[in-house]
Design a protein around this motif. Structure first.
Motif, short mmCIF file in Angstrom:
data_model
loop_
_atom_site.label_atom_id
_atom_site.label_comp_id
_atom_site.label_asym_id
_atom_site.label_seq_id
_atom_site.Cartn_x
_atom_site.Cartn_y
_atom_site.Cartn_z
N ALA A 14 11.10 -21.17 -45.37
CA ALA A 14 10.76 -22.08 -44.28
C ALA A 14 10.54 -21.27 -43.02
O ALA A 14 11.30 -20.34 -42.73
N LYS A 15 9.49 -21.61 -42.31
CA LYS A 15 9.18 -20.96 -41.03
C LYS A 15 8.70 -22.01 -40.04
O LYS A 15 8.22 -23.07 -40.43
N PHE A 16 8.81 -21.66 -38.78
CA PHE A 16 8.30 -22.54 -37.73
C PHE A 16 7.59 -21.69 -36.69
O PHE A 16 7.86 -20.50 -36.53
N ASP A 17 6.68 -22.31 -36.01
CA ASP A 17 5.98 -21.67 -34.91
C ASP A 17 5.76 -22.74 -33.85
O ASP A 17 5.79 -23.93 -34.16
N GLY A 18 5.52 -22.32 -32.65
CA GLY A 18 5.24 -23.29 -31.61
C GLY A 18 5.87 -22.90 -30.29
O GLY A 18 6.36 -21.78 -30.12
N GLU A 19 5.83 -23.85 -29.40
CA GLU A 19 6.36 -23.64 -28.05
C GLU A 19 7.26 -24.81 -27.71
O GLU A 19 7.03 -25.93 -28.16
N GLY A 20 8.25 -24.53 -26.90
CA GLY A 20 9.13 -25.61 -26.49
C GLY A 20 10.33 -25.10 -25.73
O GLY A 20 10.47 -23.91 -25.46
N CYS A 21 11.21 -26.02 -25.43
CA CYS A 21 12.42 -25.70 -24.70
C CYS A 21 13.44 -25.02 -25.62
O CYS A 21 13.25 -24.93 -26.83
N SER A 22 14.51 -24.55 -25.02
CA SER A 22 15.54 -23.86 -25.79
C SER A 22 16.15 -24.76 -26.87
O SER A 22 16.47 -24.29 -27.96
N ILE A 23 16.27 -26.04 -26.59
CA ILE A 23 16.87 -26.96 -27.56
C ILE A 23 15.96 -27.11 -28.78
O ILE A 23 16.41 -26.99 -29.92
N SER A 24 14.67 -27.35 -28.58
CA SER A 24 13.78 -27.58 -29.73
C SER A 24 13.60 -26.32 -30.56
O SER A 24 13.62 -26.38 -31.79
N LEU A 25 13.46 -25.18 -29.92
CA LEU A 25 13.25 -23.94 -30.68
C LEU A 25 14.53 -23.48 -31.37
O LEU A 25 14.48 -22.97 -32.49
N SER A 26 15.67 -23.67 -30.74
CA SER A 26 16.94 -23.34 -31.37
C SER A 26 17.19 -24.23 -32.58
O SER A 26 17.62 -23.75 -33.63
N SER A 27 16.89 -25.50 -32.43
CA SER A 27 17.07 -26.44 -33.53
C SER A 27 16.17 -26.05 -34.71
O SER A 27 16.59 -26.09 -35.86
#
Length: 145
Positions: A59-72
């Motif tokens: 599983a991988k993720f990419d993108g941009e966002g705040c610390s909460i969304s990227l940490s999650s």
């Protein structure tokens, strides 16, 4: 451990996942790709999974966002590897309960996810924390699993 120390520990775990995200990137050979965004705050996530025989192999993720969304996203991708799609959906359900301030069951094997429990106190940030989890649900349910 008192509440303030626990709160600080959770903040440290969240910031560690934000600054040193696990599983960041895109699986070129992924079997499932889901794009989700949160127009309220501008978070945008692409979740890619390699699912074989109903098991999340990678599983991988990419993108941009705040610390909460990227940490999650970092925590979730770590937690679901090696799990069946049914188990991953169960994890998502428990995570949603935690975000809503309901009784939840998050075993230690889920990793650092419980560090996000304090987000439930900030309704505007719940969508940030659940964005990647909603992408998981959309991908699994959309694939007929």
């Amino acid at each position: 451990m008192n509440f303030n120390n626990l709160n600080q520990l959770y903040r440290s775990v969240i910031m560690d996942h934000y600054k040193n995200p696990r599983n960041k990137g895109v699986l070129e050979e992924g079997t499932m790709t889901v794009d989700m965004n949160n127009p309220t705050c501008g978070d945008a996530i692409r979740l890619t999974l390699d699912v074989q025989d109903d098991i999340v192999r990678d599983a991988k993720f990419d993108g941009e966002g705040c610390s909460i969304s990227l940490s999650s996203a970092s925590m979730m991708t770590e937690a679901i590897k090696g799990k069946s799609l049914e188990e991953a959906l169960g994890m998502s359900e428990e995570f949603s309960k935690m975000m809503l301030g309901e009784d939840y069951d998050i075993p230690e094997e889920y990793g650092d996810i419980e560090a996000l429990s304090g987000v439930s106190q900030f309704p505007a940030r719940i969508k940030c924390a659940t964005l990647t989890w909603k992408a998981l649900e959309k991908g699994v349910k959309g694939s007929g699993q």
